[in-house]
Scaffold this active site. Structure first.
Site, PDB file in Angstrom:
ATOM      1  CB  CYS A   1      47.867 -23.220 -71.589  1.00  0.00           C
ATOM      2  SG  CYS A   1      47.735 -25.018 -72.460  1.00  0.00           S
TER       3      CYS A   1
ATOM      4  CG  HIS B   1      50.453 -23.163 -76.392  1.00  0.00           C
ATOM      5  ND1 HIS B   1      49.738 -23.838 -74.962  1.00  0.00           N
ATOM      6  CD2 HIS B   1      50.366 -23.994 -77.252  1.00  0.00           C
ATOM      7  CE1 HIS B   1      49.246 -24.777 -75.365  1.00  0.00           C
ATOM      8  NE2 HIS B   1      49.745 -25.089 -76.820  1.00  0.00           N
TER       9      HIS B   1
END
Length: 448
Positions: free
Chosen positions: A55, A110
């Site tokens: 990710c 993130h």
């Protein structure tokens, strides 16, 4: 001559969504009517890739237009509140803001949980969401690693509490509200990185009931994807109701392939998340095989792009920044230090050899543009694709070692499942791709 009209930009980014998890990409068991309609209204990207099988690096490439190593994020970032993130540099948001766009992020960041690395420092005017890699969908608490659980939901720089509200739905509502509010004020950029269908496997009862015929695992994933599709429907409806759908470029994709991870959850229970589908491709999240990096891709811009077509060119998330700026500026931007390329000409069919060719299925396919090499690396794995061929080195099947293949060459057009190594039959291709990979490694090392 008609004056150039700058499009609004909406990027819809799923989390751990596999190549086989949407109806328009072959899933016949998950209801995704809004994304299927978006695909029919735009260009399907069957050879679309994330820049990494995990990710944080994928998100860094999307926002910077660079390979993960060049962007400065090559691994999954932690969720402690002192976790640093993306090094300071221009991003798609900051470049669009310089061009007069209002910018908003709604969902998963993130790219640094520390407040000094929050999305507001990277060009976003408005933000709502969480900064770590995953949270409980109802309490919005981050459970991970050897530290206490921490609440992780933010409105700009302020911590906010929406206890009991399903996060996928909240993200969709906040993005739709941003569009309604900003559509009349000039161009906007709305970045919507959902956390669905990333674990923990939480879904509302109404969505679980819609897919109650599916087995455990697949049912939870399907319900989470269906809930995300409903949220995307709200966002697309906001574009229609605001009268800006025709002049809005909408891109939908995923950060990597489906998860096969096992994680220790509350009480020490070990749960394996196996409900996602790579659509017959080999590997999963964490792997440089196709299942870890080839992801669904859809792009729609009714005023400029033909509906119901497919792009034969392989593309990556690092191509989004130059493609979007090309659409905004009206010319291919000259961007120093960018690894991606603009695909807008191919998408529109500008070149003489890009004329759409109808097929028996009624889908117009746009052929490949000039060949280029695409490279992936993650935790000692390497892969390079050029044209129809792909070389993998020390590739594993998912997040965990060991590698299952030391060196292999595949013909992705004849063998998309990467089941037959043709290295012995194509030594010249093997040597050329090994040379390409060595050159990329050298460039990466020189950039430090």
């Amino acid at each position: 001559m008609t004056a150039h009209r700058r499009p609004n930009i909406v990027i819809l980014y799923a989390d751990d969504l596999g190549w086989g998890d949407l109806g328009c990409f072959g899933a016949d068991d998950i209801p995704t009517p809004h994304l299927d309609a978006l695909c029919r209204a735009g260009v399907r990207l069957p050879r679309w890739y994330s820049n990494s099988p995990v990710c944080s690096p994928s998100r860094a490439s999307l926002l910077t237009g660079k390979y993960p190593g060049h962007a400065g994020v090559e691994s999954i970032l932690g969720g402690r509140r002192d976790t640093p993130g993306l090094p300071a540099q221009p991003t798609l948001a900051s470049l669009l803001r310089e061009r007069g766009y209002r910018t908003g992020l709604f969902g998963k960041w993130h790219l640094g949980a520390d407040a000094a690395f929050a999305p507001g420092h990277y060009g976003f005017d408005e933000t709502f969401g969480f900064r770590a890699g995953c949270v409980d969908y109802y309490s919005h608490i981050f459970y991970w690693g050897e530290h206490d659980p921490v609440h992780d939901l933010w409105e700009d720089e302020d911590e906010v509490w929406r206890n009991g509200e399903y996060l996928t739905t909240v993200i969709g509502d906040r993005a739709a509200e941003f569009i309604h509010r900003r559509a009349s004020e000039g161009p906007f950029f709305c970045y919507v990185p959902f956390n669905a269908p990333h674990y923990p496997m939480h879904a509302p009862a109404e969505h679980m009931e819609r897919v109650s015929h599916l087995p455990p695992g697949r049912q939870e994933t399907a319900a989470m994807v269906a809930a995300m599709d409903d949220a995307i429907g709200e966002i697309l409806r906001a574009l229609e109701e605001s009268g800006v759908r025709e002049e809005t470029l909408v891109l939908m994709s995923s950060d990597n392939g489906p998860s096969r991870e096992s994680r220790n959850w509350l009480g020490g229970e070990e749960i394996s998340y196996t409900g996602g589908s790579a659509g017959g491709l080999r590997g999963s999240k964490g792997s440089v095989f196709e299942g870890g990096i080839r992801v669904p891709g859809i792009i729609s811009w009714p005023a400029q792009l033909p509906a119901g077509t497919e792009l034969g060119q392989a593309g990556m998330m690092m191509d989004v920044l130059p493609t979007v700026l090309h659409a905004v500026d009206g010319a291919d931007p000259a961007l120093a230090g960018i690894d991606g390329i603009s695909l807008l000409g191919l998408l529109r069919g500008d070149a003489d050899d890009m004329a759409a060719t109808p097929t028996g299925e009624g889908v117009a396919h746009r052929p490949h543009g000039p060949e280029r090499s695409l490279v992936w690396t993650y935790q000692g794995q390497w892969a390079v694709r050029r044209g129809r061929h792909k070389l993998v080195v020390d590739a594993r099947e998912g997040m965990d070692p060991p590698a299952s293949i030391e060196v292999a060459l595949y013909d992705l057009e004849a063998d998309p499942a990467e089941s037959v190594d043709i290295a012995a039959q194509a030594p010249e291709v093997l040597a050329a791709l090994e040379e390409e990979l060595a050159a990329h490694r050298l460039r990466a090392a020189s950039r430090g």
